[in-house]
Design a protein around this motif. Sequence first.
Motif, PDB file in Angstrom:
ATOM      1  N   VAL A  96       0.862  -1.177   0.000  1.00  0.00           N
ATOM      2  CA  VAL A  96       0.000   0.000   0.000  1.00  0.00           C
ATOM      3  C   VAL A  96       0.901   1.231   0.000  1.00  0.00           C
ATOM      4  CG1 VAL A  96      -1.721   1.322   1.291  1.00  0.00           C
ATOM      5  CG2 VAL A  96      -1.874  -1.166   1.227  1.00  0.00           C
ATOM      6  N   GLY A  97       0.657   2.164  -0.914  1.00  0.00           N
ATOM      7  CA  GLY A  97       1.447   3.387  -0.988  1.00  0.00           C
ATOM      8  C   GLY A  97       1.008   4.389   0.066  1.00  0.00           C
ATOM      9  N   LYS A  99       2.021   8.457   1.398  1.00  0.00           N
ATOM     10  CA  LYS A  99       2.843   9.641   1.162  1.00  0.00           C
ATOM     11  C   LYS A  99       3.321  10.213   2.488  1.00  0.00           C
ATOM     12  CE  LYS A  99       1.225  11.022  -3.369  1.00  0.00           C
ATOM     13  NZ  LYS A  99      -0.164  10.641  -3.638  1.00  0.00           N
ATOM     14  N   GLU A 231      -8.189  -2.979   6.516  1.00  0.00           N
ATOM     15  CA  GLU A 231      -9.052  -1.937   7.067  1.00  0.00           C
ATOM     16  C   GLU A 231      -8.297  -1.150   8.138  1.00  0.00           C
ATOM     17  OE1 GLU A 231     -12.771  -3.279   8.774  1.00  0.00           O
ATOM     18  OE2 GLU A 231     -13.543  -1.220   8.762  1.00  0.00           O
ATOM     19  N   LEU A 234      -5.595   1.066   6.504  1.00  0.00           N
ATOM     20  CA  LEU A 234      -6.132   2.250   5.814  1.00  0.00           C
ATOM     21  C   LEU A 234      -6.610   3.308   6.798  1.00  0.00           C
ATOM     22  CD1 LEU A 234      -6.647   2.826   2.612  1.00  0.00           C
ATOM     23  CD2 LEU A 234      -5.543   0.732   3.333  1.00  0.00           C
ATOM     24  N   GLN A 235      -7.004   2.880   8.005  1.00  0.00           N
ATOM     25  CA  GLN A 235      -7.322   3.861   9.041  1.00  0.00           C
ATOM     26  C   GLN A 235      -6.057   4.622   9.438  1.00  0.00           C
ATOM     27  OE1 GLN A 235      -9.153   1.230  11.940  1.00  0.00           O
ATOM     28  NE2 GLN A 235     -11.209   1.696  11.215  1.00  0.00           N
ATOM     29  N   ARG A 237      -3.429   5.011   7.472  1.00  0.00           N
ATOM     30  CA  ARG A 237      -2.864   5.705   6.319  1.00  0.00           C
ATOM     31  C   ARG A 237      -3.322   7.154   6.242  1.00  0.00           C
ATOM     32  NH1 ARG A 237      -4.315   6.705   1.028  1.00  0.00           N
ATOM     33  NH2 ARG A 237      -2.638   6.630  -0.502  1.00  0.00           N
ATOM     34  N   ILE A 238      -4.600   7.392   6.477  1.00  0.00           N
ATOM     35  CA  ILE A 238      -5.093   8.758   6.329  1.00  0.00           C
ATOM     36  C   ILE A 238      -4.544   9.639   7.453  1.00  0.00           C
ATOM     37  CG2 ILE A 238      -7.306   8.437   7.523  1.00  0.00           C
ATOM     38  CD1 ILE A 238      -8.437  10.196   5.109  1.00  0.00           C
ATOM     39  N   ASN A 242      -1.752  12.880   6.831  1.00  0.00           N
ATOM     40  CA  ASN A 242      -2.100  14.208   7.331  1.00  0.00           C
ATOM     41  C   ASN A 242      -1.179  14.675   8.457  1.00  0.00           C
ATOM     42  OD1 ASN A 242      -4.561  15.265   5.903  1.00  0.00           O
ATOM     43  ND2 ASN A 242      -5.257  13.211   6.409  1.00  0.00           N
TER      44      ASN A 242
END
Lengths: 289, 202
Positions: A96-97, A99, A231, A234-235, A237-238, A242
């Motif tokens: 999973v990428g 940034k 899941e 991805l929680q 990741r955001i 940020n």
Amino acid sequence: MTDRLDSFTRSQWIVIEDDAGIVRRAPFETLLFSIPIRVANGPDGPRIHRLDTGEALPVLRRYGYVWSALDPAPRPLFEVPEFDEAGRRFTPCGPVGVKTSALRVIENFLDLAHFPFVHPGILGTESETEVIPYRVEIRRDVDEVWAVDCGFFQPKAMAASSAGAQVEYRYRVAQPCSAVLYKTSPGRAGAFDLIGILVRPLHETACEVHAWMLMWDEESSDESLLQFQQEIFLQDRIILENQIPHLLPLSAGMEIPTRADATSIAYRRWLKNHGVIWGTCEGIPEVTA
Amino acid sequence: MILYEHVLSSDCYKLRLMFDLLGMDYERRPVDMYPGHADQKPAFRALSPFGRLPVLQDGNLTIWDAQAALLYIAERGDASSSWTARSVEERANIQTWLQVAGGPLRAVAAARARNLFGDASSEDGLLDVITIIDDRIVEQEIHGSEWLVSDRPTIADVAVFPDIALHEDAGISLDAYCGLRRWLGAFASLPGFAPMPGVASM
Ligand SMILES: [Fe+2]
């Protein structure tokens, strides 16, 4: 950019792809510390070249992954003897990428305190946010950061969990960009399940994260294991994308350590003692990254 | 009803949202879309000829289009017909936005997939579709509504919401799109709303 690549980071084996991903994707081009590389697969196994100089890079196959390094003589890869235990189930979760800096991803992985807020109802609950005090140690023999005796109440600790449980955790930073979590197994009394993340820096503030699980679990389907872990990631990741700055501050005072718990402080200090520059705020006068 | 789905897919989230907003029970069947690409394998293509998630099954009926499945759930579960068309005009407008969700808006889902999984895809029309939806919301606001088609939320809003709400995953900033930001906030306040990973708090 590669003038910021310190010798400690440069000498580490870095994950390229899992075995199935190599078969599916090769040949493909990607990045390793901002350097374009080409990954091919042949009868004698994967071959990896730098696209800028044409130089062949070392290749290692271990733990279900293909690894490479910019250094022609990398340090030995860390040991995970649990991979040799018969009956454990290995599940690579796919890249999973993200940034941000690879080191930020590792730091987030080590942070117990965020569970109730980022993973409510799964790894934590907002009514029980207390982290039981635990010990952090630098294991000199293997040069790794460990946090042991971490305890936490979790509503659904693993895909196979049927109810909430007090879960014991051990954390291990095996390399600057690799960490392993040992967690009470719901499937086997007295045993630990392993969850690991291997991070490949694409650039200083962009990376590819490979999560894996090595568990005692004969019940769960592959699909539910994967989606449980995806899941959760991805929680994170955001939150990670940020989080500013994207580079990890190592010097005291650059970031108020509200989130930075004892493991994070030890991790940052360990990186600093090894002269790690890549992915950190070191040598950057004004933090704007 | 049985939903073949993946936890990270915006089109699957759309159907989960509709079930949640209507307070309906359903069975989730996870498909290894990633990293296994099981959605492209013959077994799944027997259910869904284009290899697309989600697939909704109800008895003998198999629906393999997200917008069609959305309409089906709403028509089955919404006795008040609040989420579907109440007039010929509304039906035309709802249909238009369902087509946007299944057409141009896929560029946003593709950008998100590329950021998450490194899948190669085209970014054509990415900001066009965002601007057009934002313009629509602002126009609706001028007429006193905060929803895409009517003065109440409909399946058109449910169809468009996931890809817009997951804009950060797709690398798109909504800073310049005030209408969309207000609309996302209003949607997230609906009773029964549930977020998914990547949906920023609003
Ligand atoms: Fe987390």
